[in-house]
Write a protein that holds these residues in place. Structure first.
Motif, mmCIF file in Angstrom:
data_model
loop_
_atom_site.group_PDB
_atom_site.id
_atom_site.type_symbol
_atom_site.label_atom_id
_atom_site.label_comp_id
_atom_site.label_asym_id
_atom_site.label_seq_id
_atom_site.Cartn_x
_atom_site.Cartn_y
_atom_site.Cartn_z
ATOM 1 N N GLY A 559 0.886 -1.430 0.129
ATOM 2 C CA GLY A 559 0.075 0.003 0.092
ATOM 3 C C GLY A 559 0.851 1.236 0.076
ATOM 4 N N TYR A 560 2.130 1.186 -0.122
ATOM 5 C CA TYR A 560 3.198 2.462 -0.154
ATOM 6 C C TYR A 560 3.913 2.001 -1.296
ATOM 7 C CZ TYR A 560 5.744 -0.544 3.398
ATOM 8 O OH TYR A 560 6.299 -1.324 3.859
ATOM 9 N N GLU A 561 4.887 3.195 -1.507
ATOM 10 C CA GLU A 561 6.075 2.976 -2.267
ATOM 11 C C GLU A 561 7.135 3.867 -1.892
ATOM 12 O OE1 GLU A 561 4.832 4.029 -6.497
ATOM 13 O OE2 GLU A 561 5.225 6.141 -5.929
ATOM 14 N N VAL A 562 8.393 3.287 -2.003
ATOM 15 C CA VAL A 562 9.571 3.889 -1.522
ATOM 16 C C VAL A 562 10.425 4.269 -2.671
ATOM 17 C CG1 VAL A 562 11.733 3.636 -0.106
ATOM 18 C CG2 VAL A 562 9.676 2.665 0.802
ATOM 19 N N VAL A 563 10.930 5.800 -2.899
ATOM 20 C CA VAL A 563 11.745 6.162 -3.783
ATOM 21 C C VAL A 563 12.998 6.763 -2.928
ATOM 22 C CG1 VAL A 563 12.081 7.846 -5.708
ATOM 23 C CG2 VAL A 563 9.851 6.839 -4.917
ATOM 24 N N ILE A 564 14.196 6.203 -3.731
ATOM 25 C CA ILE A 564 15.530 6.569 -2.856
ATOM 26 C C ILE A 564 16.358 7.330 -4.206
ATOM 27 C CG2 ILE A 564 17.572 6.082 -1.994
ATOM 28 C CD1 ILE A 564 16.284 3.734 -0.742
ATOM 29 N N ASN A 565 16.787 8.677 -3.939
ATOM 30 C CA ASN A 565 17.213 9.379 -4.943
ATOM 31 C C ASN A 565 18.891 9.643 -4.670
ATOM 32 O OD1 ASN A 565 15.284 10.677 -6.958
ATOM 33 N ND2 ASN A 565 14.319 11.292 -4.865
ATOM 34 N N ASN A 566 19.533 10.133 -5.612
ATOM 35 C CA ASN A 566 21.025 10.081 -5.219
ATOM 36 C C ASN A 566 21.810 8.792 -5.100
ATOM 37 O OD1 ASN A 566 20.730 12.964 -5.031
ATOM 38 N ND2 ASN A 566 20.601 12.949 -2.936
ATOM 39 N N GLN A 567 22.754 8.635 -4.675
ATOM 40 C CA GLN A 567 23.400 7.269 -4.675
ATOM 41 C C GLN A 567 23.889 6.698 -3.189
ATOM 42 O OE1 GLN A 567 24.004 5.588 -7.784
ATOM 43 N NE2 GLN A 567 24.588 3.783 -6.419
ATOM 44 N N PRO A 568 23.171 5.544 -2.910
ATOM 45 C CA PRO A 568 23.516 4.829 -1.385
ATOM 46 C C PRO A 568 24.738 4.145 -1.806
ATOM 47 C CG PRO A 568 21.196 4.611 -2.321
ATOM 48 C CD PRO A 568 21.840 4.990 -3.542
ATOM 49 N N ALA A 569 25.520 3.975 -0.734
ATOM 50 C CA ALA A 569 26.754 3.406 -0.633
ATOM 51 C C ALA A 569 26.577 1.780 -0.179
ATOM 52 C CB ALA A 569 27.811 4.120 0.010
ATOM 53 N N ALA A 570 27.289 0.859 -0.494
ATOM 54 C CA ALA A 570 27.204 -0.574 -0.281
ATOM 55 C C ALA A 570 27.285 -0.352 1.501
ATOM 56 C CB ALA A 570 28.460 -1.316 -0.742
ATOM 57 N N GLY A 571 26.050 -1.158 1.922
ATOM 58 C CA GLY A 571 26.190 -1.385 3.480
ATOM 59 C C GLY A 571 25.205 -0.447 3.895
ATOM 60 N N ASP A 572 24.569 0.897 3.148
ATOM 61 C CA ASP A 572 23.664 1.628 3.727
ATOM 62 C C ASP A 572 22.206 0.911 3.962
ATOM 63 O OD1 ASP A 572 25.373 3.560 3.584
ATOM 64 O OD2 ASP A 572 24.538 4.761 1.853
ATOM 65 N N THR A 573 21.525 1.314 4.798
ATOM 66 C CA THR A 573 20.298 0.766 5.261
ATOM 67 C C THR A 573 19.202 1.934 5.245
ATOM 68 O OG1 THR A 573 20.537 0.590 7.442
ATOM 69 C CG2 THR A 573 21.059 -1.491 6.047
ATOM 70 N N PHE A 574 18.041 1.623 4.968
ATOM 71 C CA PHE A 574 16.851 2.485 5.290
ATOM 72 C C PHE A 574 15.794 1.556 5.845
ATOM 73 C CE2 PHE A 574 19.355 4.264 1.799
ATOM 74 C CZ PHE A 574 19.140 5.753 2.200
ATOM 75 N N ASP A 575 15.086 1.937 6.960
ATOM 76 C CA ASP A 575 13.892 1.148 7.804
ATOM 77 C C ASP A 575 12.800 2.053 7.506
ATOM 78 O OD1 ASP A 575 15.828 -0.592 8.939
ATOM 79 O OD2 ASP A 575 16.070 0.688 10.664
ATOM 80 N N VAL A 576 11.619 1.001 7.149
ATOM 81 C CA VAL A 576 10.361 1.593 6.656
ATOM 82 C C VAL A 576 9.353 1.250 8.132
ATOM 83 C CG1 VAL A 576 8.302 1.452 5.378
ATOM 84 C CG2 VAL A 576 10.460 1.463 4.379
ATOM 85 N N THR A 577 8.819 2.147 8.537
ATOM 86 C CA THR A 577 8.015 1.789 9.849
ATOM 87 C C THR A 577 6.717 2.592 9.939
ATOM 88 O OG1 THR A 577 9.107 3.507 11.141
ATOM 89 C CG2 THR A 577 10.061 1.019 11.254
ATOM 90 N N TYR A 578 5.790 2.430 11.035
ATOM 91 C CA TYR A 578 4.650 3.212 10.934
ATOM 92 C C TYR A 578 5.074 4.630 11.857
ATOM 93 C CZ TYR A 578 -0.130 4.439 11.918
ATOM 94 O OH TYR A 578 -1.623 4.658 11.625
ATOM 95 N N ASN A 579 4.386 5.425 11.448
ATOM 96 C CA ASN A 579 4.782 6.933 12.038
ATOM 97 C C ASN A 579 4.335 7.278 13.191
ATOM 98 O OD1 ASN A 579 6.082 9.394 11.777
ATOM 99 N ND2 ASN A 579 4.461 10.288 10.404
#
Length: 686
Positions: A559-579
């Motif tokens: 029910g949602y979509e994530v968009v990441i811009n620019n350039q993440p590096a190897a080992g970078d993480t992003f967490d999706v949680t309830y607000n």
């Protein structure tokens, strides 16, 4: 000589009476001047007045009737159009002004989404906008009621004139049979026709023997024939009870001639209703539906101050009552229907029009879009043979073999109609009004400012130790699916997601190293579980190639979509949680605010752009009506002046004739006196 003198005396006395009649009626409306016609008597000599001519140009009269009909039609059209133009454009009643206030209050709430006063102001402006829409619909409905009243009174006035004409025709017949003068009756006849021309256009046939005038309206429908007059009747439209039509009663038969009527006040009223009023109501309805629907959809994708997903801001555009009120069955139909609904599917595709569905047989139909006359036969639709739910694209239809239910989709709405036993009857008609009542139906649902869902319910956060430049954003795309992914009691996203970046050789063995990502279920942080869409446990999970600025391919539709811009590096993480606790978040409010300028909300226009187009259209039609009325009045006045110069009484001319006939009368008397003197002399000589 005595005979000549007496004839001359009588003839000139008659001429003096005619001149006196003209002078006496110099200020009488509709009076046509008269002229004595002299002729020399054959054989026996002398003179006689063989006729008293009525000076009138019947061709010019007919032209005046046509011009009067045209002017009165344009004038009443202009009057109503000016009223509507002022209603739409006035700051006190304008919907655009109310929308400016609404979005202004929303922007205030965006600036500080935790402020209860700011939220209460927004709720108040939402209620004010709804009231403005309700008032607009009420004003348009009142104008429609006023128009109906004018049609009823206009029909009554026509009937009064028609009865008067019939009586004059009878008097003309009797007077002609008796050989008496009928000039005054002819004046009254033409004056009555002048009155009739102000109400409706007509054609006439004159009985040259008696001067009686038969009058026909519409396509040759008899209103007055000799001494008999039929009646115009304002009847209820069988397809729409809110409208009045014009019918002609002949004996016990009543026939609808609304489509044949043109000109005069009645024709102008019907023309205004068809070309401006109904269209304006539908345009306001389209704007209302698009506004309520898009605002509701976006608001429901947000989170309120209590951490709960948002509800509707305005009433559901597809409530049961709203859907059923959009279909009207013609009162002349022979078949009954058990249910009829119109569901709005896509407000961006709606056209400001009503539609007429004509059944040719149980499963064959013709659909007409009234605004532009566009017609579709059932053969122009793609027939879905499976189920009614398969009708999900424009110009598709389905007929249920068991119930006979007809389902079709066109112009952003779906029509579903189920007949009672026996099916649809050939020739039956149904009026579909997808947006006619939208502005009266809308209401605010949210009353508590805390229920405003100004925050986004999900968030994506970058790990503080990320080395790359990646910046993530998240957007809700399906509220229902998201709701299933949220535990409302604990306000936890199930499952919470972690996106982890690395580098991999893609494809394997190519030597081409690219940035890729994997998705993990981190319900248990100590034991992340990698997930994807592939349900086959024997198939290895493949990392996804990263493309900046594109929605990431999540393992399932949450029910949602994530968009990441620019350039993440190897080992970078992003967490999706309830607000949870994100009450100061204004992301959903920003998206709602941006809808003000979205050019795709109402048929490739924004709400206020479409409203501006409506104002421009009505303003243009009003200006054209003003020009037409002015031009028609100028032509009418010119022809009336021309008729006056021909038929009107000129006092200078009549004064000259008065002297002329007085002198002739005196000379005739002298001729009689001379004959008496001669006769006396003859008698004396004897």
């Amino acid at each position: 000589m005595l005979n000549l003198g007496s004839q001359a005396l009588t003839s000139n006395q008659t001429a003096l009476n005619v001149v006196g009649q003209n002078i006496a009626n110099v200020n009488t409306d509709g009076y046509s001047r008269q002229r004595p016609e002299f002729a020399s008597r054959e054989n026996i000599g002398g003179v006689e007045v063989y006729d008293i001519a009525r000076i009138a140009d019947q061709f010019l009269n007919k032209q005046i009737w046509a011009d009067s009909s045209s002017y009165n039609s344009s004038d009443i059209y202009k009057t109503y159009a000016e009223e509507l133009d002022n209603l739409l454009a006035s700051e006190a009643t304008s919907i655009s002004t109310a929308m400016d206030n609404y979005f202004g209050a929303l922007q205030t709430a965006v600036d500080d989404p935790t402020s209860i006063p700011n939220r209460e102001l927004f709720v108040a402006e939402a209620q004010a906008l709804v009231q403005r829409l309700n008032d607009m619909d009420a004003n348009l409905s009142r104008q429609n009621e006023s128009l109906n009243g004018r049609l009823e009174s206009g029909a009554s006035e026509v009937n009064a004139v028609a009865r008067n004409l019939a009586q004059i025709n009878d008097k003309l017949r009797i007077a002609s049979a008796a050989g008496t003068e009928v000039n005054e009756l002819l004046d009254k006849r033409d004056a009555a026709l002048d009155q009739l021309a102000e109400l409706v256009n007509f054609t006439t046939i004159e009985d040259t023997g008696t001067g009686a005038m038969s009058v026909f309206v519409g396509n040759g429908e008899p209103l007055v024939i000799g001494k008999d007059a039929n009646e115009l009747v304002a009847t209820q439209d069988p397809a729409d009870a809110s409208k009045r039509n014009i019918s002609l009663r002949i004996g016990n038969n009543i026939s609808d001639i609304t489509g044949q009527i043109g000109g005069g006040e009645i024709g102008g009223l019907l023309d205004y209703r068809d070309t401006i009023l109904d269209t304006a109501r539908d345009q306001v309805g389209v704007i209302t539906l698009a506004f309520a629907d898009t605002m509701n959809q976006q608001h429901m994708q947000g989170m309120d101050l209590d951490g709960e997903l948002g509800g509707r801001l305005f009433t559901d555009i597809n409530s049961a009552s709203a859907m059923s009120n959009r279909v009207l069955s013609d009162g002349r139909n022979t078949a009954n229907i058990s249910s009829a609904l119109v569901r709005i599917e896509d407000t961006g595709e709606l056209k400001a029009s009503e539609y007429r569905l004509v059944m040719n047989s149980e499963d064959d139909f013709t659909l007409i879009r009234e605004s532009d006359g566009k017609r579709w036969d059932s053969s122009d639709f793609n027939q879905e043979m499976g189920a009614s739910s398969d009708v999900d694209a424009d110009r598709e239809f389905h007929v249920d073999a068991t119930t006979g239910e007809l389902t079709l989709r066109v112009d952003g709405f779906t029509l579903s109609m189920e007949p009672q036993s026996g099916g649809f009857a050939s020739g039956d008609q149904y009026l579909i009004q997808p947006m006619r009542t939208a502005a009266s139906d809308i209401d605010t649902v949210i009353q508590d400012a805390r229920d405003l869902a100004l925050a986004a319910p999900v968030k994506v956060e970058a790990n503080g130790s990320n080395a790359g430049t990646g910046v993530a954003s998240i957007a809700v795309i399906d509220r229902a699916v998201l709701e299933a992914s949220v535990d409302q009691d604990s306000q936890v996203l199930t499952p919470p997601i972690r996106i982890e970046f690395s580098e991999a050789e893609v494809p394997a063995g190519s030597g081409n190293v690219e940035t890729v990502y994997r998705v993990f279920d981190v319900t248990d942080l100590s034991n992340p579980v990698e997930i994807d869409d592939d349900a086959d446990p024997l198939t290895p999970i493949q990392p996804q190639v990263f493309a900046a600025g594109e929605p990431l391919q999540l393992p399932a539709d949450y029910g949602y979509e994530v968009v990441i811009n620019n350039q993440p590096a190897a080992g970078d993480t992003f967490d999706v949680t309830y607000n949870e606790g994100g009450v100061s978040d204004n992301r959903n409010a920003l998206i709602m605010s941006d809808l003000q300028f979205d050019k795709t909300t109402v048929d490739n226009a924004s709400y206020q752009d479409r409203y501006g187009q409506l104002i421009e259209r009505v303003g243009t039609q009003t200006a054209v009506a003003q020009i037409n009325a002015q031009a028609s009045k100028s032509v009418l006045d010119s022809n009336i002046q021309a008729r006056s110069s021909i038929s009107g009484v000129n006092l200078d001319e009549e004064a000259t004739k008065l002297i002329q006939f007085q002198q002739a009368y005196s000379a005739s008397a002298q001729l009689i006196r001379a004959s008496q003197t001669i006769f006396d002399a003859l008698i004396g000589a004897v």
